[in-house]
Design an enzyme around this catalytic site. Sequence first.
Site, short mmCIF file in Angstrom:
data_model
loop_
_atom_site.label_atom_id
_atom_site.label_comp_id
_atom_site.label_asym_id
_atom_site.label_seq_id
_atom_site.Cartn_x
_atom_site.Cartn_y
_atom_site.Cartn_z
CD GLU A 39 -9.23 -4.09 6.70
OE1 GLU A 39 -8.32 -4.45 7.46
OE2 GLU A 39 -9.93 -4.90 6.06
CG ASN A 86 -5.18 4.51 18.83
OD1 ASN A 86 -5.26 4.01 17.70
ND2 ASN A 86 -5.18 3.77 19.93
CD GLU A 87 -2.47 10.20 19.16
OE1 GLU A 87 -2.26 9.59 18.09
OE2 GLU A 87 -1.98 9.84 20.24
CD GLN A 101 -2.55 1.16 2.72
OE1 GLN A 101 -2.08 0.59 3.70
NE2 GLN A 101 -3.69 1.78 2.75
N GLY A 102 0.84 2.01 -1.07
CA GLY A 102 1.66 3.22 -1.18
C GLY A 102 0.82 4.46 -0.95
CE1 TYR A 103 -3.72 3.81 -0.93
CE2 TYR A 103 -4.97 4.26 1.05
CZ TYR A 103 -4.91 3.73 -0.21
OH TYR A 103 -6.02 3.13 -0.76
CB SER A 104 2.37 6.89 4.64
OG SER A 104 1.24 6.38 5.29
#
Length: 397
Positions: free
Chosen positions: A244, A383-384, A126-129
Amino acid sequence: MVFDLRPEIAAFRAEVRAFCREELPAELAAKVRAHRWLDKGERERWQRILYRRGWAAGHWPRAWGGLDWSPLQRFVFNEELERAGAPWLTPFGINYVGPILLAHGSDAQRERHLPSILRSEVWWCQGYSEPGAGSDLAGLATRAERRGDRYVVNGQKTWTTMAQWADWMFCLVRTARGERPQHGISLLLIDLRTPGITIRPIATMDECHHVNEVFFADVEVPLANLVGEEGEAWGYTKVFLTHERILATELGKADRLLADVAALAARVFEAGAPLASGAGFRRRRAALGVRRDALEALAYDALDRFERGEEPAVEAAALKIRGSELQQAISELAVDVLAHAGLGYDTGSIMDAAADEDLRRAETGWLFEHFYGRAFTIYGGTNEIQRAIIARQALGL
Ligand SMILES: Cc1cc2nc3c(=O)[nH]c(=O)nc-3n(C[C@H](O)[C@H](O)[C@H](O)COP(=O)(O)OP(=O)(O)OC[C@H]3O[C@@H](n4cnc5c(N)ncnc54)[C@H](O)[C@@H]3O)c2cc1C
């Protein structure tokens, strides 16, 4: 405690349990239970066993090799696999790009990619970040420019899990600048053998190779590898999110870890008595059990609403927070049980039972779980960010 809402779900759970008992290779389960690193071949082996049973992607439609499982069935399936100590199912093909292609891909893309994902023949990442775009994903800067019948991609992705094993990447790129940063983002399917791609490992504190940086220098991608409409991919990224996050509860894994930490505490002695019988350990163990039961109640409530056609996004965010925090809390308890013996990561134990190979392995395994577990509250949306979703959607802040 295990919720079984309907007889057919209880029967399905029993079927999955029996299957794991009979088909899950003992050596794989032993490695998972000892928190060991599994290589690609070991993960493929289990996924192919599931494929032969017809369970590689039960949540996909029947037309594409799935079984139209409901969210509840899928949750129960994962819960039982986790409880049995089955290898983690690599999500990038089956759970991420597969559903995106089912929803937004072309027929040609589905025909080309879905069967090989189902059979675990082709691996995806997965190439998102990117270095400047994580929580604020819309800030991504990797560019794709149209030149004739291709896009030319330049930029960098980061934290790309298992890119070192992957054949393909589903990759968010910027094809235009719009009024809002979410506009002008497109999704490309990129063959990682294309010239111009460099994959470099990122060292993590557990000293294993989970994540990578991926660099693109004039990488040519055929226009046919664009998923859906150019510039419209922001909406596609949401295809699997709620589901998810509910699965991120990892209830079955929590049960396994809770049982294992109790077994560890029964083997570690303090002043001649096993730690497991001491009030301090029992209090903490009980508190974790209560958190686990609350998580189960919330998960099944969210699933019930999901089955009735609602989108329980707030509950899903809460499950991601509580599920990941619970796992971290269990491994913290294990590290406390190990005490000074936990100082020796990947070296021999310094406990009384230093001669006991099992305990030495338990020590290193729990530390591996503990170190890698720092990521549970970061990936899949920190989580933030989940708390911000709850604040916005439930509290209207
Ligand atoms: C082990 C691991 C595997 C990963 N695998 C993949 C992968 O396969 N593919 C992929 O694309 N990405 C992957 N990621 C990346 C992951 O999705 C990002 O790390 C995550 O989205 C956070 O982005 P960031 O690291 O840029 O941190 P940042 O977004 O810079 O956040 C830094 C801190 O600021 C907080 N913060 C940021 N914005 C806000 C806000 N608006 N309100 C409150 N707090 C805020 C965050 O919660 C965090 O604590 C992986 C990450 C890890 C750790």
